[in-house]
Write a protein that holds these residues in place. Structure first.
Motif, PDB file in Angstrom:
ATOM      1  N   ASP A 270       2.380   0.783 -20.097  1.00  0.00           N
ATOM      2  CA  ASP A 270       1.889  -0.351 -19.309  1.00  0.00           C
ATOM      3  C   ASP A 270       0.988   0.069 -18.150  1.00  0.00           C
ATOM      4  O   ASP A 270       0.677  -0.735 -17.276  1.00  0.00           O
ATOM      5  CB  ASP A 270       3.069  -1.165 -18.782  1.00  0.00           C
ATOM      6  N   ILE A 271       0.536   1.340 -18.150  1.00  0.00           N
ATOM      7  CA  ILE A 271      -0.372   1.818 -17.107  1.00  0.00           C
ATOM      8  C   ILE A 271      -1.798   1.863 -17.657  1.00  0.00           C
ATOM      9  O   ILE A 271      -2.072   2.620 -18.608  1.00  0.00           O
ATOM     10  CB  ILE A 271       0.033   3.228 -16.609  1.00  0.00           C
ATOM     11  N   PRO A 272      -2.731   1.067 -17.124  1.00  0.00           N
ATOM     12  CA  PRO A 272      -4.122   1.117 -17.605  1.00  0.00           C
ATOM     13  C   PRO A 272      -4.702   2.525 -17.424  1.00  0.00           C
ATOM     14  O   PRO A 272      -4.594   3.103 -16.340  1.00  0.00           O
ATOM     15  CB  PRO A 272      -4.850   0.103 -16.716  1.00  0.00           C
ATOM     16  N   TRP A 273      -5.283   3.055 -18.488  1.00  0.00           N
ATOM     17  CA  TRP A 273      -5.879   4.392 -18.468  1.00  0.00           C
ATOM     18  C   TRP A 273      -7.391   4.199 -18.622  1.00  0.00           C
ATOM     19  O   TRP A 273      -7.889   3.951 -19.709  1.00  0.00           O
ATOM     20  CB  TRP A 273      -5.291   5.236 -19.591  1.00  0.00           C
ATOM     21  N   HIS A 320     -28.658   6.860 -18.287  1.00  0.00           N
ATOM     22  CA  HIS A 320     -29.298   5.590 -17.960  1.00  0.00           C
ATOM     23  C   HIS A 320     -28.791   4.948 -16.674  1.00  0.00           C
ATOM     24  O   HIS A 320     -29.553   4.278 -15.984  1.00  0.00           O
ATOM     25  CB  HIS A 320     -29.098   4.605 -19.120  1.00  0.00           C
ATOM     26  N   THR A 321     -27.509   5.115 -16.370  1.00  0.00           N
ATOM     27  CA  THR A 321     -26.942   4.417 -15.217  1.00  0.00           C
ATOM     28  C   THR A 321     -25.681   5.126 -14.743  1.00  0.00           C
ATOM     29  O   THR A 321     -25.105   5.941 -15.481  1.00  0.00           O
ATOM     30  CB  THR A 321     -26.611   2.956 -15.585  1.00  0.00           C
ATOM     31  N   ILE A 322     -25.273   4.835 -13.522  1.00  0.00           N
ATOM     32  CA  ILE A 322     -24.020   5.358 -12.977  1.00  0.00           C
ATOM     33  C   ILE A 322     -23.046   4.187 -12.859  1.00  0.00           C
ATOM     34  O   ILE A 322     -23.132   3.392 -11.916  1.00  0.00           O
ATOM     35  CB  ILE A 322     -24.219   5.995 -11.586  1.00  0.00           C
ATOM     36  N   PRO A 323     -22.130   4.027 -13.805  1.00  0.00           N
ATOM     37  CA  PRO A 323     -21.186   2.914 -13.715  1.00  0.00           C
ATOM     38  C   PRO A 323     -20.219   3.102 -12.541  1.00  0.00           C
ATOM     39  O   PRO A 323     -19.600   4.155 -12.394  1.00  0.00           O
ATOM     40  CB  PRO A 323     -20.441   2.976 -15.057  1.00  0.00           C
ATOM     41  N   VAL A 324     -20.126   2.084 -11.702  1.00  0.00           N
ATOM     42  CA  VAL A 324     -19.213   2.067 -10.567  1.00  0.00           C
ATOM     43  C   VAL A 324     -18.487   0.728 -10.569  1.00  0.00           C
ATOM     44  O   VAL A 324     -19.093  -0.315 -10.847  1.00  0.00           O
ATOM     45  CB  VAL A 324     -19.965   2.263  -9.234  1.00  0.00           C
ATOM     46  N   ALA A 325     -17.187   0.753 -10.294  1.00  0.00           N
ATOM     47  CA  ALA A 325     -16.398  -0.478 -10.247  1.00  0.00           C
ATOM     48  C   ALA A 325     -15.275  -0.303  -9.242  1.00  0.00           C
ATOM     49  O   ALA A 325     -15.021   0.801  -8.744  1.00  0.00           O
ATOM     50  CB  ALA A 325     -15.847  -0.808 -11.638  1.00  0.00           C
ATOM     51  N   ILE A 326     -14.595  -1.395  -8.956  1.00  0.00           N
ATOM     52  CA  ILE A 326     -13.448  -1.371  -8.051  1.00  0.00           C
ATOM     53  C   ILE A 326     -12.230  -1.852  -8.816  1.00  0.00           C
ATOM     54  O   ILE A 326     -12.301  -2.844  -9.558  1.00  0.00           O
ATOM     55  CB  ILE A 326     -13.700  -2.257  -6.817  1.00  0.00           C
ATOM     56  N   THR A 327     -11.126  -1.133  -8.677  1.00  0.00           N
ATOM     57  CA  THR A 327      -9.927  -1.502  -9.412  1.00  0.00           C
ATOM     58  C   THR A 327      -9.107  -2.527  -8.639  1.00  0.00           C
ATOM     59  O   THR A 327      -8.898  -2.406  -7.432  1.00  0.00           O
ATOM     60  CB  THR A 327      -9.069  -0.261  -9.740  1.00  0.00           C
ATOM     61  N   GLU A 328      -8.655  -3.550  -9.362  1.00  0.00           N
ATOM     62  CA  GLU A 328      -7.807  -4.593  -8.782  1.00  0.00           C
ATOM     63  C   GLU A 328      -6.322  -4.290  -8.961  1.00  0.00           C
ATOM     64  O   GLU A 328      -5.483  -4.929  -8.349  1.00  0.00           O
ATOM     65  CB  GLU A 328      -8.102  -5.943  -9.446  1.00  0.00           C
ATOM     66  N   VAL A 329      -6.025  -3.332  -9.847  1.00  0.00           N
ATOM     67  CA  VAL A 329      -4.638  -2.984 -10.151  1.00  0.00           C
ATOM     68  C   VAL A 329      -4.512  -1.465 -10.124  1.00  0.00           C
ATOM     69  O   VAL A 329      -5.508  -0.742 -10.271  1.00  0.00           O
ATOM     70  CB  VAL A 329      -4.217  -3.523 -11.540  1.00  0.00           C
ATOM     71  N   PRO A 330      -3.327  -0.922  -9.956  1.00  0.00           N
ATOM     72  CA  PRO A 330      -3.149   0.532 -10.055  1.00  0.00           C
ATOM     73  C   PRO A 330      -3.533   1.025 -11.454  1.00  0.00           C
ATOM     74  O   PRO A 330      -3.174   0.410 -12.455  1.00  0.00           O
ATOM     75  CB  PRO A 330      -1.658   0.718  -9.782  1.00  0.00           C
TER      76      PRO A 330
END
Length: 458
Positions: A270-273, A320-330
């Motif tokens: 149940d831990i997003p990887w 092509h790009t540098i993917p960057v995101a912010i995590t809402e969950v652990p």
């Protein structure tokens, strides 16, 4: 435009085809070709720097033969040897018979020397069939569904030439085939022009989005603010009151790892990887794969709290790009990712994400690791980067401004993509209706010589 139907119909005898006009014939592909369906060599040739173009599935994946996407070049001697089996000529139809684009078709429309590889099936029409009519039939929804029903799976989807040759096609009289092909050339060209307009709009919106973000995160929102030289050539001037710290002075970087695939107890937990394939969105709250607590404890990954910045640091996408995101969950990360957290409260996560988006092309050059076999970001270059930082209240204002502006642009982009989808569906439906006789287009256009193939695949 409304269309009439034919006066009378008959059962085709083919379940996926249904009724066809009374005077039409239905035949297996093997009965309308002038030579047996064939393919290219089942060997991997040497690829010299120049020679004869060697075409494979990727070169026809858009529905036309794109010689800028050939697999490579082959020697004159290999070309001569392969040509004993098959030599391309104008009017030949190619169908991808293995891989992710199985079923995609293209027609040879240029008289030039080249050869093909084994993933392509070559179909050469005989006297009973007009190549462009057969091309359109093979692009119909009915035929594509038949391909899907008949392909098999090994390491990838594929369909054998023995199966292809037994798939049915409709055969109106030759003059009617010519009329239908000419009608579809005219009407699909109109649809293609509308699709191209929407695609250009999407590109303009993308450029506008990039420009808005870039200006806000390097110049701020006050056009009258005094400026100073950042001391960095690719960054230029920034507002005078902004700081210019290096990332290493206020940022913590944490990498990831992969639990052993051999141990089933490590997976489907149940831990997003998170891996690069999950980084298609700005906010991460799920992943394609999940690991267990045991898997986490027995790998070099660690559980990163919500609110951290995630960045891809090693992947082919970095071309092509540098993917960057912010995590809402652990989340846990794989080894191609890093989590960034800002230790002194001087930088908002959302500001850093927007800054990276706005300067993407420049940062790709600044952070790229030279000489790596896998595209990657050099950690030393990353940590030494100088970032222009406004006061927190100004960062908040910039983030809020960009949230509003990018939302407007993203809505317009989504509308354009929806329009493209509807146009493509209309295109496929029109082709399918015409080549299966559900509509009668006789009299709507005069038959004419064969013209260029469509630029959008069905």
């Amino acid at each position: 435009m409304s269309f009439s139907r034919y006066e009378s119909y008959k059962e085709s005898g083919v379940e996926w085809l249904g009724e066809v006009p009374e005077h039409w014939d239905v035949r297996a592909i093997k009965h309308i070709v002038s030579i047996p369906i064939t393919d290219g060599p089942h060997e991997t040739p040497n690829f010299p720097d120049e020679g004869i173009p060697f075409v494979s599935a990727e070169a026809v994946s858009t529905g036309v033969i794109d010689f800028s996407k050939i697999r490579g070049f082959i020697s004159e001697s290999d070309h001569f040897r392969y040509s004993q089996k098959y030599l391309p000529q104008v009017g030949d139809i190619y169908m991808v018979k293995s891989g992710a684009t199985t079923g995609i078709t293209a027609i040879v429309e240029v008289d030039r020397e080249f050869n093909i590889w084994s993933p392509l099936a070559a179909i050469r029409c005989g006297k009973r069939a007009i190549p462009r009519f057969i091309l359109n039939f093979m692009r119909s929804k009915n035929f594509q569904e038949a391909v899907t029903l008949n392909w098999s799976f090994g390491t990838q989807q594929n369909i054998g030439m023995g199966v292809i040759e037994n798939l049915a096609v409709t055969l109106p009289p030759i003059p009617e085939q010519q009329t239908i092909a000419a009608f579809l050339d005219r009407e699909t060209a109109k649809i293609d022009a509308l699709i191209a307009e929407q695609q250009r709009l999407i590109e303009l919106l993308k450029e506008k989005r990039q420009s808005v973000i870039s200006h806000a995160v390097t110049r701020g929102l006050n056009p009258n603010a005094p400026m100073k030289d950042s001391g960095i050539e690719w960054l230029g001037d920034v507002p005078e009151h902004w700081g210019l710290p290096k990332l290493k002075h206020f940022t913590r970087f944490v990498g990831g790892g992969t639990p052993s695939r051999d141990n089933l107890e490590y997976w489907n937990g149940d831990i997003p990887w998170v891996s690069p394939k999950d980084m298609k969105v700005e906010i991460i709250n799920s992943a394609e794969e999940y690991i267990t607590q045991t898997g986490l404890e027995n790998s070099s990954s660690s559980l990163r709290p919500s609110g951290q910045v995630l960045m891809v640091v090693r992947s082919g996408i970095l071309k092509h790009t540098i993917p960057v995101a912010i995590t809402e969950v652990p989340v846990a990360l794989n080894q191609d990712m890093k989590a960034l957290s800002f230790t002194d409260g001087s930088c908002l996560n959302l500001f850093f994400m927007r800054w990276t988006q706005g300067l993407n092309a420049l940062l790709l050059l600044a952070w790229a690791k030279q000489g790596a076999t896998v595209e990657s970001i050099e950690h030393t270059y990353l940590t030494e980067t100088v970032i222009p930082l406004p006061p927190i209240t100004e960062q908040q204002a910039i983030v809020a401004f960009l949230d509003r502006e990018t939302a407007k642009l993203d809505t317009l982009t989504a509308e354009a993509k929806t329009a493209i989808t509807l146009l493509q569906e209309r295109r496929t439906a029109l082709i399918s209706a015409a080549v299966t006789g559900k509509i009668d287009v006789r009299g709507l256009v005069s038959a004419k010589p064969e013209v260029k193939a469509e630029t959008v695949p069905c």
